[in-house]
Design a protein around this motif. Sequence first.
Motif, PDB file in Angstrom:
ATOM      1  N   LEU A  13       0.832  -1.206   0.000  1.00  0.00           N
ATOM      2  CA  LEU A  13       0.000   0.000   0.000  1.00  0.00           C
ATOM      3  C   LEU A  13       0.868   1.259   0.000  1.00  0.00           C
ATOM      4  CD1 LEU A  13      -2.765  -0.926   2.601  1.00  0.00           C
ATOM      5  CD2 LEU A  13      -3.039  -0.719   0.132  1.00  0.00           C
ATOM      6  N   ALA A  14       2.008   1.184   0.702  1.00  0.00           N
ATOM      7  CA  ALA A  14       2.892   2.341   0.802  1.00  0.00           C
ATOM      8  C   ALA A  14       3.903   2.382  -0.347  1.00  0.00           C
ATOM      9  CB  ALA A  14       3.618   2.325   2.144  1.00  0.00           C
ATOM     10  N   PHE A  52     -12.737  14.281  17.220  1.00  0.00           N
ATOM     11  CA  PHE A  52     -12.187  14.333  15.872  1.00  0.00           C
ATOM     12  C   PHE A  52     -11.102  15.389  15.790  1.00  0.00           C
ATOM     13  CE2 PHE A  52     -16.499  12.640  15.159  1.00  0.00           C
ATOM     14  CZ  PHE A  52     -16.149  11.443  14.569  1.00  0.00           C
ATOM     15  N   HIS A  53     -11.310  16.483  16.524  1.00  0.00           N
ATOM     16  CA  HIS A  53     -10.334  17.570  16.521  1.00  0.00           C
ATOM     17  C   HIS A  53     -10.175  18.066  17.946  1.00  0.00           C
ATOM     18  CE1 HIS A  53     -11.883  17.581  12.393  1.00  0.00           C
ATOM     19  NE2 HIS A  53     -10.621  17.801  12.094  1.00  0.00           N
ATOM     20  N   LEU A  57     -12.732  23.574  17.215  1.00  0.00           N
ATOM     21  CA  LEU A  57     -13.148  24.535  16.181  1.00  0.00           C
ATOM     22  C   LEU A  57     -14.285  23.933  15.361  1.00  0.00           C
ATOM     23  CD1 LEU A  57      -9.824  25.850  14.597  1.00  0.00           C
ATOM     24  CD2 LEU A  57     -11.590  27.224  15.717  1.00  0.00           C
ATOM     25  N   LYS A  58     -15.177  24.806  14.879  1.00  0.00           N
ATOM     26  CA  LYS A  58     -16.264  24.335  14.029  1.00  0.00           C
ATOM     27  C   LYS A  58     -16.518  25.319  12.894  1.00  0.00           C
ATOM     28  CE  LYS A  58     -18.905  21.396  17.020  1.00  0.00           C
ATOM     29  NZ  LYS A  58     -19.989  21.294  17.978  1.00  0.00           N
ATOM     30  N   ASN A  59     -17.038  24.810  11.793  1.00  0.00           N
ATOM     31  CA  ASN A  59     -17.480  25.664  10.692  1.00  0.00           C
ATOM     32  C   ASN A  59     -16.462  26.734  10.296  1.00  0.00           C
ATOM     33  OD1 ASN A  59     -19.783  24.175  10.822  1.00  0.00           O
ATOM     34  ND2 ASN A  59     -21.051  25.785  11.710  1.00  0.00           N
ATOM     35  N   VAL A  60     -15.314  26.300   9.843  1.00  0.00           N
ATOM     36  CA  VAL A  60     -14.318  27.258   9.345  1.00  0.00           C
ATOM     37  C   VAL A  60     -14.358  27.221   7.808  1.00  0.00           C
ATOM     38  CG1 VAL A  60     -11.881  27.891   9.295  1.00  0.00           C
ATOM     39  CG2 VAL A  60     -12.877  26.897  11.373  1.00  0.00           C
ATOM     40  N   PHE A  61     -14.730  28.345   7.230  1.00  0.00           N
ATOM     41  CA  PHE A  61     -14.876  28.396   5.780  1.00  0.00           C
ATOM     42  C   PHE A  61     -14.151  29.591   5.198  1.00  0.00           C
ATOM     43  CE2 PHE A  61     -18.837  26.541   7.461  1.00  0.00           C
ATOM     44  CZ  PHE A  61     -18.838  25.321   6.798  1.00  0.00           C
ATOM     45  N   ARG A  62     -13.991  29.571   3.886  1.00  0.00           N
ATOM     46  CA  ARG A  62     -13.563  30.779   3.176  1.00  0.00           C
ATOM     47  C   ARG A  62     -14.625  31.094   2.127  1.00  0.00           C
ATOM     48  NH1 ARG A  62     -11.868  29.778  -1.948  1.00  0.00           N
ATOM     49  NH2 ARG A  62     -11.739  27.537  -2.322  1.00  0.00           N
ATOM     50  N   GLU A  63     -14.657  32.336   1.660  1.00  0.00           N
ATOM     51  CA  GLU A  63     -15.618  32.721   0.629  1.00  0.00           C
ATOM     52  C   GLU A  63     -15.131  32.199  -0.730  1.00  0.00           C
ATOM     53  OE1 GLU A  63     -18.609  34.077   1.287  1.00  0.00           O
ATOM     54  OE2 GLU A  63     -17.967  33.888   3.372  1.00  0.00           O
ATOM     55  N   ASP A  64     -16.048  32.117  -1.671  1.00  0.00           N
ATOM     56  CA  ASP A  64     -15.718  31.582  -2.997  1.00  0.00           C
ATOM     57  C   ASP A  64     -15.023  32.652  -3.852  1.00  0.00           C
ATOM     58  OD1 ASP A  64     -15.607  29.924  -5.231  1.00  0.00           O
ATOM     59  OD2 ASP A  64     -17.640  30.454  -5.890  1.00  0.00           O
ATOM     60  N   ASP A  65     -13.829  33.050  -3.458  1.00  0.00           N
ATOM     61  CA  ASP A  65     -13.089  34.075  -4.199  1.00  0.00           C
ATOM     62  C   ASP A  65     -11.861  33.453  -4.865  1.00  0.00           C
ATOM     63  OD1 ASP A  65     -14.822  36.098  -3.367  1.00  0.00           O
ATOM     64  OD2 ASP A  65     -13.720  36.327  -1.473  1.00  0.00           O
TER      65      ASP A  65
ATOM     66  N   SER B  51     -14.071  29.316  -7.420  1.00  0.00           N
ATOM     67  CA  SER B  51     -12.772  28.794  -6.982  1.00  0.00           C
ATOM     68  C   SER B  51     -12.889  27.327  -6.589  1.00  0.00           C
ATOM     69  CB  SER B  51     -12.248  29.631  -5.813  1.00  0.00           C
ATOM     70  OG  SER B  51     -13.072  29.471  -4.679  1.00  0.00           O
ATOM     71  N   LEU B  84     -11.775  25.463   3.296  1.00  0.00           N
ATOM     72  CA  LEU B  84     -12.988  24.978   2.630  1.00  0.00           C
ATOM     73  C   LEU B  84     -13.848  26.108   2.053  1.00  0.00           C
ATOM     74  CD1 LEU B  84     -14.912  22.612   1.996  1.00  0.00           C
ATOM     75  CD2 LEU B  84     -15.747  22.766   4.343  1.00  0.00           C
ATOM     76  N   ASN B  85     -14.230  25.933   0.810  1.00  0.00           N
ATOM     77  CA  ASN B  85     -15.094  26.876   0.091  1.00  0.00           C
ATOM     78  C   ASN B  85     -16.531  26.745   0.621  1.00  0.00           C
ATOM     79  OD1 ASN B  85     -16.659  28.214  -1.836  1.00  0.00           O
ATOM     80  ND2 ASN B  85     -15.397  27.520  -3.560  1.00  0.00           N
ATOM     81  N   PHE B 115      -1.661   5.961  -3.059  1.00  0.00           N
ATOM     82  CA  PHE B 115      -0.562   6.555  -3.814  1.00  0.00           C
ATOM     83  C   PHE B 115      -0.850   6.466  -5.289  1.00  0.00           C
ATOM     84  CE2 PHE B 115       2.149   5.821  -0.006  1.00  0.00           C
ATOM     85  CZ  PHE B 115       2.524   7.147   0.150  1.00  0.00           C
ATOM     86  N   ARG B 299      -7.619   3.006   4.238  1.00  0.00           N
ATOM     87  CA  ARG B 299      -7.231   3.490   5.577  1.00  0.00           C
ATOM     88  C   ARG B 299      -7.775   4.891   5.868  1.00  0.00           C
ATOM     89  NH1 ARG B 299      -1.769   3.270   3.526  1.00  0.00           N
ATOM     90  NH2 ARG B 299      -2.988   3.114   1.640  1.00  0.00           N
ATOM     91  N   PRO B 307     -11.899  21.524  10.317  1.00  0.00           N
ATOM     92  CA  PRO B 307     -12.775  21.333  11.478  1.00  0.00           C
ATOM     93  C   PRO B 307     -14.136  20.747  11.098  1.00  0.00           C
ATOM     94  CG  PRO B 307     -11.766  23.512  11.495  1.00  0.00           C
ATOM     95  CD  PRO B 307     -11.478  22.912  10.157  1.00  0.00           C
ATOM     96  N   LEU B 308     -14.818  20.230  12.100  1.00  0.00           N
ATOM     97  CA  LEU B 308     -16.165  19.678  11.919  1.00  0.00           C
ATOM     98  C   LEU B 308     -17.114  20.739  11.382  1.00  0.00           C
ATOM     99  CD1 LEU B 308     -16.744  17.933  15.361  1.00  0.00           C
ATOM    100  CD2 LEU B 308     -16.113  16.845  13.213  1.00  0.00           C
ATOM    101  N   MET B 309     -18.166  20.281  10.755  1.00  0.00           N
ATOM    102  CA  MET B 309     -19.180  21.220  10.263  1.00  0.00           C
ATOM    103  C   MET B 309     -20.533  20.894  10.886  1.00  0.00           C
ATOM    104  SD  MET B 309     -18.323  21.282   6.232  1.00  0.00           S
ATOM    105  CE  MET B 309     -17.858  19.569   6.141  1.00  0.00           C
TER     106      MET B 309
END
Lengths: 93, 500
Positions: A13-14, A52-53, A57-65, B51, B84-85, B115, B299, B307-309
């Motif tokens: 696999l590797a 999971f983290h 933190l939750k809901n971190v996004f960027r704008e569609d630019d 984007s 994330l967009n 891979f 895997r 981060p979670l949503m």
Amino acid sequence: MIDKKTLEHIGKLAKIELDDKDIDEFLPQLQSILDLFDEINSVETETVEPTFHVFGLKNVFREDDVKPSLDREDVLKNVPKKEKDYVKSPKIL
Amino acid sequence: MHNDEKPRVFQSYPEIEDLPMHENPQPNEINPDSDVIIGLEIHVQLNKLKSKLFCGCSTSYHNSEPNTHTCPVCLGLPGSLPALNKKAVEFGIKVALALECKLLDQTLFYRKNYFYPDLPKGYQISQYDFPLAKDGRVTITTDAGEKVIRINRVHIEEDPAKLMHIGGMGHSKYTLVDYNRSGMPLLEIVTEPDLRSPKEARRFLDKLRSILDYLDVFDGNLEGAMRIDANISLKGGGRTEVKNISSHKGVEKALLYEKTRHKNLRMKNIHIKRETRHYDEQRGITILLRTKEEEEDYRYFPEPDIPLMNVKEWETRLRNEIPELPDAKRQRFIKEYGIKEEHARSLTSDIAIANYFEIISKEIDPSVAASWIADVVKGELNYRDINIKESNLTADKMIRILKKFVLGEITDRNMVELIREIIDSGKDPEEIIKKRGFGKVGEDEVLLLVKKVIEENPDAVKDYRNKNDKALNYLVGKVMALSKGRSDPKEVINLLRKYI
């Protein structure tokens, strides 16, 4: 218990070739890692929410630019093999 | 095709492929019309976003030079981080809601490890447990009436790079990689194995495409906008998967080929092994890529960089942004315009055609407009493989010629000719009517022609008087020929009856 067959599968696999010497070397190492996980697994977690983290933190996004992309010259600068502005790689099916 | 490999665990296919042979139904017990089991995985590129999914690279890479739309994130360079967009998630939610899926309270990304040069990071950022949405449904029309196809899940992932093999996959000695596509926002839509024939699979895809067009989230005409993996088995037999088919017609053909292949193997009592196959569009056949034993082990683990949503709270807002969808529009067309169900279905299967019809119906009797658009215009467009926007037949031109048709100034036959010529030449309808003489012959002129035909064909006139109806047809034909098809056959019949 991890066996030779599993280790060979992980190597495949590797994309790492393992000979018998490698296997003799890595088998006990991986076994000790798995033993440690067995120890962790023995903890009772029935009522614990999965993490999971770690930062919460939750809901971190960027704008569609659109931002400028890299120059192709720079992109291909460190590519070992190229052809007609493509990256060239061995064929794997 | 390696890059669109998907995990099997989500699919609730019955685990039937490992049954021993003697438990398989005998060949003559197979009913080819109901014992075919098909499920689809559809990858939809959200190419209407500006984007990419995790970086600011432009999505307008089609027709661009290779490797001109990349950055450290989509090239997987060390130290780069995905961002994330937001709109990609919103588009995904809109699609999920339009497919009547339920949003999950919590959704997250996973790393799918493998891979391969199409993903330089060594993994694809995808979803696994906790996808964006689950449990939806799409209603399709089959020959046996309406049928519900259940949707298993909808999730978001990044598109891998595009691989090129010069001289074809079988001949090329190496692979060329263009990373422009790498990181494009992709939706994966997975159906339950509810489809029972290759034709149903195609109907489903047509319906899905129609819904996606209504939502305006992608341009289906761009290369690679919709790519399909099709799973097929015969009841009691092993399942095969045909990967990465790029057209609805291709899916139907590949599945027909597989269905026949499965049946032939079954007849010879050969067990069908679970395997992945490639559809060769040129040759119309499927080719073995690899068997189940060679399948990879991905895997999966949660993507630590994203981060979670919790996006369920967007549901109401996004639901309000969903336009009227094909089924609702069809019902409204039937009710509001009083047109036939069949016409309403045809018109609403394409949002551009539906809008076109509504504009024209403001000025023309909707039944007449529906009939001409659904029965004639759509056929002419399909024949030329163009859409209504690409054709020269603007709504304004269609209104002008339909007005003439309603007034009886143009015959049915000449209308069809006129529509064809407008589409092909783009000339003004009035100019074509004048030049080709499509205007209907005036009543006086028809009368003259009728009289002339009666005079010149005494034998046929005699036969008709002796109750030979074929003679009447013959005479009508003569008049039609003299008027070059510009007279109304009914009117000619009436005149002939009157003057003989």
